[in-house]
Design a protein around this motif. Structure first.
Motif, PDB file in Angstrom:
ATOM      1  N   ARG A  41       7.278 -17.616  89.259  1.00  0.00           N
ATOM      2  CA  ARG A  41       7.958 -17.712  90.546  1.00  0.00           C
ATOM      3  C   ARG A  41       9.311 -17.027  90.373  1.00  0.00           C
ATOM      4  O   ARG A  41       9.742 -16.800  89.245  1.00  0.00           O
ATOM      5  CB  ARG A  41       8.137 -19.180  90.997  1.00  0.00           C
ATOM      6  CG  ARG A  41       6.896 -19.825  91.610  1.00  0.00           C
ATOM      7  CD  ARG A  41       6.537 -19.161  92.940  1.00  0.00           C
ATOM      8  NE  ARG A  41       5.416 -19.802  93.621  1.00  0.00           N
ATOM      9  CZ  ARG A  41       4.157 -19.476  93.446  1.00  0.00           C
ATOM     10  NH1 ARG A  41       3.821 -18.545  92.558  1.00  0.00           N
ATOM     11  NH2 ARG A  41       3.202 -20.075  94.153  1.00  0.00           N
ATOM     12  N   PRO A  42      10.015 -16.678  91.450  1.00  0.00           N
ATOM     13  CA  PRO A  42      11.332 -16.079  91.258  1.00  0.00           C
ATOM     14  C   PRO A  42      12.213 -16.941  90.349  1.00  0.00           C
ATOM     15  O   PRO A  42      12.277 -18.171  90.505  1.00  0.00           O
ATOM     16  CB  PRO A  42      11.893 -16.021  92.686  1.00  0.00           C
ATOM     17  CG  PRO A  42      10.686 -15.915  93.555  1.00  0.00           C
ATOM     18  CD  PRO A  42       9.648 -16.771  92.879  1.00  0.00           C
ATOM     19  N   ASN A  43      12.845 -16.326  89.376  1.00  0.00           N
ATOM     20  CA  ASN A  43      13.754 -17.014  88.454  1.00  0.00           C
ATOM     21  C   ASN A  43      13.088 -18.169  87.711  1.00  0.00           C
ATOM     22  O   ASN A  43      13.742 -19.145  87.346  1.00  0.00           O
ATOM     23  CB  ASN A  43      14.996 -17.521  89.196  1.00  0.00           C
ATOM     24  CG  ASN A  43      15.883 -16.385  89.654  1.00  0.00           C
ATOM     25  OD1 ASN A  43      16.121 -15.430  88.914  1.00  0.00           O
ATOM     26  ND2 ASN A  43      16.357 -16.463  90.895  1.00  0.00           N
ATOM     27  N   THR A  44      11.789 -18.045  87.458  1.00  0.00           N
ATOM     28  CA  THR A  44      11.049 -19.088  86.741  1.00  0.00           C
ATOM     29  C   THR A  44      10.105 -18.412  85.760  1.00  0.00           C
ATOM     30  O   THR A  44       9.139 -17.752  86.169  1.00  0.00           O
ATOM     31  CB  THR A  44      10.251 -19.973  87.718  1.00  0.00           C
ATOM     32  OG1 THR A  44      11.117 -20.416  88.769  1.00  0.00           O
ATOM     33  CG2 THR A  44       9.678 -21.177  86.989  1.00  0.00           C
ATOM     34  N   TRP A  45      10.363 -18.613  84.482  1.00  0.00           N
ATOM     35  CA  TRP A  45       9.628 -17.913  83.430  1.00  0.00           C
ATOM     36  C   TRP A  45       8.782 -18.869  82.600  1.00  0.00           C
ATOM     37  O   TRP A  45       9.223 -19.970  82.248  1.00  0.00           O
ATOM     38  CB  TRP A  45      10.595 -17.188  82.498  1.00  0.00           C
ATOM     39  CG  TRP A  45      11.323 -16.052  83.138  1.00  0.00           C
ATOM     40  CD1 TRP A  45      12.547 -16.097  83.742  1.00  0.00           C
ATOM     41  CD2 TRP A  45      10.871 -14.695  83.251  1.00  0.00           C
ATOM     42  NE1 TRP A  45      12.888 -14.864  84.223  1.00  0.00           N
ATOM     43  CE2 TRP A  45      11.880 -13.971  83.937  1.00  0.00           C
ATOM     44  CE3 TRP A  45       9.723 -14.023  82.832  1.00  0.00           C
ATOM     45  CZ2 TRP A  45      11.770 -12.623  84.210  1.00  0.00           C
ATOM     46  CZ3 TRP A  45       9.614 -12.674  83.110  1.00  0.00           C
ATOM     47  CH2 TRP A  45      10.628 -11.986  83.788  1.00  0.00           C
ATOM     48  N   TYR A  46       7.584 -18.426  82.295  1.00  0.00           N
ATOM     49  CA  TYR A  46       6.685 -19.065  81.316  1.00  0.00           C
ATOM     50  C   TYR A  46       6.892 -18.314  79.998  1.00  0.00           C
ATOM     51  O   TYR A  46       6.753 -17.093  79.947  1.00  0.00           O
ATOM     52  CB  TYR A  46       5.253 -18.931  81.813  1.00  0.00           C
ATOM     53  CG  TYR A  46       4.136 -19.264  80.861  1.00  0.00           C
ATOM     54  CD1 TYR A  46       3.377 -20.423  81.031  1.00  0.00           C
ATOM     55  CD2 TYR A  46       3.785 -18.404  79.824  1.00  0.00           C
ATOM     56  CE1 TYR A  46       2.312 -20.711  80.181  1.00  0.00           C
ATOM     57  CE2 TYR A  46       2.732 -18.689  78.977  1.00  0.00           C
ATOM     58  CZ  TYR A  46       1.994 -19.849  79.159  1.00  0.00           C
ATOM     59  OH  TYR A  46       0.946 -20.127  78.319  1.00  0.00           O
ATOM     60  N   ILE A  47       7.248 -19.042  78.931  1.00  0.00           N
ATOM     61  CA  ILE A  47       7.548 -18.428  77.635  1.00  0.00           C
ATOM     62  C   ILE A  47       6.666 -19.069  76.570  1.00  0.00           C
ATOM     63  O   ILE A  47       6.549 -20.296  76.502  1.00  0.00           O
ATOM     64  CB  ILE A  47       9.030 -18.612  77.257  1.00  0.00           C
ATOM     65  CG1 ILE A  47       9.937 -18.000  78.328  1.00  0.00           C
ATOM     66  CG2 ILE A  47       9.337 -17.988  75.899  1.00  0.00           C
ATOM     67  CD1 ILE A  47      11.412 -18.315  78.147  1.00  0.00           C
ATOM     68  N   HIS A  48       6.064 -18.230  75.732  1.00  0.00           N
ATOM     69  CA  HIS A  48       5.207 -18.769  74.676  1.00  0.00           C
ATOM     70  C   HIS A  48       5.422 -18.011  73.384  1.00  0.00           C
ATOM     71  O   HIS A  48       5.658 -16.806  73.381  1.00  0.00           O
ATOM     72  CB  HIS A  48       3.731 -18.696  75.077  1.00  0.00           C
ATOM     73  CG  HIS A  48       2.848 -19.505  74.192  1.00  0.00           C
ATOM     74  ND1 HIS A  48       1.664 -19.034  73.661  1.00  0.00           N
ATOM     75  CD2 HIS A  48       2.994 -20.758  73.705  1.00  0.00           C
ATOM     76  CE1 HIS A  48       1.108 -19.975  72.914  1.00  0.00           C
ATOM     77  NE2 HIS A  48       1.895 -21.020  72.915  1.00  0.00           N
ATOM     78  N   GLY A  49       5.375 -18.755  72.280  1.00  0.00           N
ATOM     79  CA  GLY A  49       5.514 -18.148  70.967  1.00  0.00           C
ATOM     80  C   GLY A  49       4.437 -18.652  70.035  1.00  0.00           C
ATOM     81  O   GLY A  49       3.283 -18.252  70.108  1.00  0.00           O
ATOM     82  N   ARG A  50       4.798 -19.595  69.196  1.00  0.00           N
ATOM     83  CA  ARG A  50       3.883 -20.144  68.204  1.00  0.00           C
ATOM     84  C   ARG A  50       2.689 -20.828  68.879  1.00  0.00           C
ATOM     85  O   ARG A  50       2.869 -21.609  69.816  1.00  0.00           O
ATOM     86  CB  ARG A  50       4.681 -21.123  67.349  1.00  0.00           C
ATOM     87  CG  ARG A  50       3.921 -21.860  66.315  1.00  0.00           C
ATOM     88  CD  ARG A  50       4.902 -22.725  65.528  1.00  0.00           C
ATOM     89  NE  ARG A  50       4.175 -23.684  64.724  1.00  0.00           N
ATOM     90  CZ  ARG A  50       4.541 -24.042  63.500  1.00  0.00           C
ATOM     91  NH1 ARG A  50       5.610 -23.526  62.960  1.00  0.00           N
ATOM     92  NH2 ARG A  50       3.837 -24.927  62.831  1.00  0.00           N
ATOM     93  N   PRO A  51       1.459 -20.592  68.423  1.00  0.00           N
ATOM     94  CA  PRO A  51       0.280 -21.117  69.132  1.00  0.00           C
ATOM     95  C   PRO A  51       0.215 -22.640  69.226  1.00  0.00           C
ATOM     96  O   PRO A  51      -0.329 -23.160  70.206  1.00  0.00           O
ATOM     97  CB  PRO A  51      -0.894 -20.564  68.315  1.00  0.00           C
ATOM     98  CG  PRO A  51      -0.362 -19.352  67.660  1.00  0.00           C
ATOM     99  CD  PRO A  51       1.069 -19.649  67.351  1.00  0.00           C
ATOM    100  N   ASP A  52       0.715 -23.364  68.216  1.00  0.00           N
ATOM    101  CA  ASP A  52       0.585 -24.822  68.279  1.00  0.00           C
ATOM    102  C   ASP A  52       1.772 -25.477  68.971  1.00  0.00           C
ATOM    103  O   ASP A  52       1.900 -26.702  68.976  1.00  0.00           O
ATOM    104  CB  ASP A  52       0.380 -25.424  66.890  1.00  0.00           C
ATOM    105  CG  ASP A  52       1.528 -25.154  65.934  1.00  0.00           C
ATOM    106  OD1 ASP A  52       2.406 -24.335  66.264  1.00  0.00           O
ATOM    107  OD2 ASP A  52       1.546 -25.755  64.843  1.00  0.00           O
ATOM    108  N   SER A  53       2.637 -24.690  69.582  1.00  0.00           N
ATOM    109  CA  SER A  53       3.774 -25.227  70.319  1.00  0.00           C
ATOM    110  C   SER A  53       3.433 -25.416  71.788  1.00  0.00           C
ATOM    111  O   SER A  53       2.625 -24.684  72.363  1.00  0.00           O
ATOM    112  CB  SER A  53       4.974 -24.271  70.205  1.00  0.00           C
ATOM    113  OG  SER A  53       6.018 -24.672  71.072  1.00  0.00           O
ATOM    114  N   ALA A  54       4.072 -26.416  72.395  1.00  0.00           N
ATOM    115  CA  ALA A  54       4.067 -26.465  73.848  1.00  0.00           C
ATOM    116  C   ALA A  54       4.722 -25.202  74.383  1.00  0.00           C
ATOM    117  O   ALA A  54       5.597 -24.618  73.740  1.00  0.00           O
ATOM    118  CB  ALA A  54       4.844 -27.686  74.325  1.00  0.00           C
TER     119      ALA A  54
END
Length: 307
Positions: A41-54
Motif C-alpha cells: 500500500r502507499p508508504n507500507t512495505w513488506y520486508i523479508h530476509g532470513r527464511p525462518d524469520s517473521a
C-alpha cells in the motif's frame, strides 16, 4: 510459528539418515539472506530476509515510521529500513516469540511496544538459536489493548487476540485498513500452542475471530507474519467456519502437518526437544477454504481445559 516449509517424513526404521537430512535442511533454512521488499500500500512495505524469520512491515506516516516485527535477522534490518525512510522509528511486536523479536535490539533507542505478557517473553531464544547473535540490551514498553501508535497522518491500534501465544496483539492501521496479525491469522497453518498450551483452544480462537469480524468495516487486508501477505479479509470468515466445524464435530482432521520446528509425534529427537516442540498424539490439523488450524482434540472448548 515458523514458516511452513516442505514436509520432512521421519522413517522410524532409519531415523539417523532422516535426522541428517533434517539437519542439512535446517542449516540451509536458517541462513541469512539479503533483504527484499515490496510495496503493498502507499508508504507500507513488506520486508523479508532470513527464511525462518517473521516478515517485517514498515508503516510510514507523516511524522514517524512504524516497524512491525523486526524479526529474527542477524543482518541489520535497521540499516535496510533506513535506506527507505529517514523518519524517526518506533517498533511494535504482535507477540513475544523470538522469530518476531530477536532483532528488537537493533532498535534499542526507539520505543518498542508489545503486550505485558509478550514483554516478559520477548528475550527468550528458541532452542536452536545462538544468543550471542542478537542484542538483548533493550527495554520493551508494555501496553494494553486499545493503545494507539500515532504516526502523524495514520494511527495503529492494538487489538488483543491471544491464542497462538498469550498476549498476542493484532495491530490495525486506520489509514489503509491493514490488520497485522502476527501468527494468529495466516494462509499457512495456525498452530494453537499458547506457549505450551495455557488457555489456548478452538473456542478461544473463535471468540478472537468474532472480535475481528465485528470490526470488518475497518479492515481491507490482513498482513500475517508468515506464509504470504497480504491476504483477503474473507480468511476471517473461513477460519470461523473451520472453528465451527471442529467444535460441532463435523471436521475431518488430518495428521499430515509439520513445520521446521514441529515434525509430529514421530519426531526422533531427544524427549526434551520433543516436549518443547509440542509432539502430541492428540494434535490434528483441519483444513477449510484455504485455512488450516492445528489443535489438540483435548482442547477444543473451554470446558476441555478445566478437565
Amino acid at each position: 510459528m515458523l514458516w511452513i516449509a516442505r514436509k520432512i517424513i521421519i522413517d522410524s526404521a532409519n531415523p539417523n539418515s532422516e535426522m541428517q537430512e533434517m539437519e542439512k535442511y535446517m542449516k540451509k533454512f536458517e541462513q541469512d539472506r539479503d533483504f527484499t521488499r515490496r510495496l503493498i500500500r502507499p508508504n507500507t512495505w513488506y520486508i523479508h530476509g532470513r527464511p525462518d524469520s517473521a516478515v517485517t512491515y514498515l508503516v510510514i506516516g507523516s511524522e514517524r515510521a512504524l516497524v512491525v516485527e523486526p524479526g529474527q535477522n542477524r543482518n541489520s534490518i535497521r540499516e535496510y529500513i533506513e535506506t527507505i525512510t529517514d523518519l524517526p522509528l518506533v517498533v511494535c511486536n504482535t507477540h513475544g516469540h523470538f522469530d518476531h523479536t530477536a532483532s528488537n535490539g537493533q532498535f534499542k533507542d526507539c520505543d518498542i511496544f508489545m503486550s505485558e505478557i509478550a514483554a516478559g517473553r520477548c528475550k527468550t531464544p528458541f532452542p536452536r538459536v545462538n544468543p550471542a547473535d542478537y542484542d538483548f540490551d533493550y527495554e520493551p514498553l508494555p501496553v494494553k489493548e486499545g493503545f494507539v501508535i500515532d504516526l502523524g497522518d495514520r494511527q495503529v491500534e492494538a487489538i488483543a487476540i491471544p491464542c497462538h501465544s498469550p498476549g498476542s496483539f493484532a495491530w490495525l492501521d486506520n489509514k489503509y485498513n491493514l490488520l497485522f496479525t502476527g501468527d494468529e491469522i495466516e494462509s499457512g497453518q495456525v498452530l494453537f500452542q499458547g506457549d505450551r498450551r495455557g488457555d489456548a483452544c478452538v473456542e478461544k480462537y473463535y471468540e478472537n475471530l468474532k472480535k475481528l469480524k465485528a470490526r470488518e468495516s475497518e479492515i481491507d487486508l490482513i498482513c500475517p507474519a508468515h506464509n504470504g501477505s497480504p491476504i483477503d479479509i474473507t480468511f476471517i470468515d473461513a477460519f470461523m467456519e473451520n472453528c465451527e466445524m471442529i467444535m460441532n464435530g463435523s471436521a475431518t482432521p488430518k495428521k499430515d502437518f509439520s513445520s521446521p520446528t514441529y515434525l509430529g509425534p514421530e519426531d526422533p529427537r531427544e524427549p526434551e526437544t520433543k516436549a518443547q516442540l509440542l509432539s502430541d498424539p492428540n494434535i490434528y490439523r483441519n483444513e477449510w477454504k484455504g485455512t488450516s488450524i492445528v489443535y489438540s482434540i483435548n482442547r477444543i472448548l473451554y470446558e476441555d481445559i478445566k478437565k
